[in-house]
Every structure is written in structure tokens, then in C-alpha cells.
Design a protein around this motif. Structure first.
Motif, PDB file in Angstrom:
ATOM      1  N   ASP A   1       6.860   0.744  -7.534  1.00 26.91           N
ATOM      2  CA  ASP A   1       6.802  -0.334  -6.550  1.00 26.91           C
ATOM      3  C   ASP A   1       6.969   0.198  -5.126  1.00 26.91           C
ATOM      4  N   THR A   2       7.266   1.470  -4.991  1.00 28.39           N
ATOM      5  CA  THR A   2       7.439   2.062  -3.672  1.00 28.39           C
ATOM      6  C   THR A   2       6.142   1.963  -2.874  1.00 28.39           C
ATOM      7  N   ALA A   3       6.231   1.377  -1.691  1.00 33.97           N
ATOM      8  CA  ALA A   3       5.045   1.162  -0.848  1.00 33.97           C
ATOM      9  C   ALA A   3       5.481   0.507   0.456  1.00 33.97           C
ATOM     10  N   THR A   4       4.534   0.408   1.370  1.00 34.74           N
ATOM     11  CA  THR A   4       4.730  -0.453   2.536  1.00 34.74           C
ATOM     12  C   THR A   4       4.216  -1.839   2.168  1.00 34.74           C
ATOM     13  N   TYR A   5       5.046  -2.823   2.386  1.00 35.15           N
ATOM     14  CA  TYR A   5       4.706  -4.198   2.028  1.00 35.15           C
ATOM     15  C   TYR A   5       4.326  -4.968   3.295  1.00 35.15           C
TER      16      TYR A   5
ATOM     17  N   GLN B   1       0.843  -1.188   0.000  1.00 37.37           N
ATOM     18  CA  GLN B   1       0.000   0.000   0.000  1.00 37.37           C
ATOM     19  C   GLN B   1       0.876   1.235   0.000  1.00 37.37           C
ATOM     20  N   ALA B   2       0.653   2.078  -0.991  1.00 38.52           N
ATOM     21  CA  ALA B   2       1.341   3.363  -1.087  1.00 38.52           C
ATOM     22  C   ALA B   2       0.412   4.440  -0.542  1.00 38.52           C
ATOM     23  N   PRO B   3       0.949   5.550  -0.083  1.00 40.88           N
ATOM     24  CA  PRO B   3       0.105   6.631   0.457  1.00 40.88           C
ATOM     25  C   PRO B   3      -0.950   7.072  -0.548  1.00 40.88           C
ATOM     26  N   GLY B   4      -2.186   7.126  -0.094  1.00 41.98           N
ATOM     27  CA  GLY B   4      -3.262   7.588  -0.946  1.00 41.98           C
ATOM     28  C   GLY B   4      -3.776   6.566  -1.941  1.00 41.98           C
ATOM     29  N   GLN B   5      -3.235   5.361  -1.879  1.00 44.12           N
ATOM     30  CA  GLN B   5      -3.660   4.333  -2.824  1.00 44.12           C
ATOM     31  C   GLN B   5      -4.275   3.149  -2.085  1.00 44.12           C
ATOM     32  N   GLU B   6      -5.033   2.353  -2.802  1.00 47.00           N
ATOM     33  CA  GLU B   6      -5.638   1.174  -2.219  1.00 47.00           C
ATOM     34  C   GLU B   6      -4.596   0.081  -2.029  1.00 47.00           C
ATOM     35  N   ARG B   7      -4.863  -0.764  -1.065  1.00 45.81           N
ATOM     36  CA  ARG B   7      -3.993  -1.903  -0.836  1.00 45.81           C
ATOM     37  C   ARG B   7      -4.094  -2.865  -2.012  1.00 45.81           C
ATOM     38  N   GLU B   8      -2.956  -3.392  -2.430  1.00 48.97           N
ATOM     39  CA  GLU B   8      -2.894  -4.280  -3.592  1.00 48.97           C
ATOM     40  C   GLU B   8      -2.213  -5.578  -3.205  1.00 48.97           C
ATOM     41  N   LYS B   9      -2.804  -6.692  -3.605  1.00 50.30           N
ATOM     42  CA  LYS B   9      -2.162  -7.986  -3.406  1.00 50.30           C
ATOM     43  C   LYS B   9      -1.131  -8.158  -4.508  1.00 50.30           C
TER      44      LYS B   9
END
Length: 120
Positions: A88-92, A37-45
């Protein structure tokens, strides 16, 4: 409930690689997955694997670049990420479920997350 601890995030340049790990303990589980999940975006599998038979799933956004695997003896999940892109930058997050159909299951155990940052 399953206790999950991720590690391996960090800062990498575009085109580089990282490997995430997720150590699992607690109740038995049928499938595990990586979400982001990146800031402001939906969580993605971004990937999942059925623990017993090893069935894997990847969305098109990471197919061919990411590889999920598990070490059953160590109860550890991995995500090898190659050819990383700034997007690809996000919290995993690592997640687990008692269901066995990894692509469709509802995940109810979550790790704390690990940050992945890909610079241009």
C-alpha cells in the motif's frame, strides 16, 4: 476548478491504520476519489464516492480494508485505511470531478498528494 488539500499520511507498520483527509473548496463537484501511485507504477484508483448519493467503489486490492466517506457540511473527504500492507506504500492523491458516476468519470482537479509508507 476545485482546490484540494490532503493530509494524514505517514509511516505505519504493516497491519496498522491511517486516515487520510482531503479538504475541498471551489466549484461544485459530483464525485471525489482517492488515487495512489508508487514509484515506477501506474496510478491506481483506490476508492471513489459520488458526492450526492454516496455511491462508493473499491477495487479488489483494497476492498474490505479501505473505507471512503465524506462530510458534506465540511466539504471533506476521508479514506480510512486498515490492515495496511507494504504494497500500500505510495503517494495518495485526492481528486474531484463534476461528473457523478465516480467509477467512470474523468478527474480533473487534483491535490498535491500525501505519502503513505507501510513498513514490514
Amino acid at each position: 476548478q476545485v482546490h484540494l488539500v490532503e493530509s494524514g499520511g505517514g509511516l505505519v507498520q504493516a497491519g496498522g491504520s491511517l486516515r487520510l483527509s482531503c479538504s475541498a473548496s471551489g466549484l461544485t463537484f459530483g464525485a471525489v476519489a482517492w488515487f495512489r501511485q508508487a514509484p515506477g507504477q501506474e496510478r491506481e484508483k483506490v476508492s471513489c464516492i459520488s458526492w450526492r448519493d454516496g455511491y462508493t467503489y473499491y477495487p479488489d486490492s483494497v476492498k474490505g480494508r479501505f473505507t471512503i466517506s465524506r462530510d458534506i457540511a465540511k466539504n471533506t473527504l476521508y479514506l480510512q485505511m486498515n490492515s495496511l500492507k507494504p504494497e500500500d506504500t505510495a503517494t495518495y492523491y485526492c481528486a474531484a470531478t463534476r461528473g457523478t458516476a465516480c467509477r467512470w468519470a474523468t478527474y480533473d482537479s487534483w491535490g498535491q498528494g500525501t505519502q503513505v509508507t507501510v513498513s514490514p
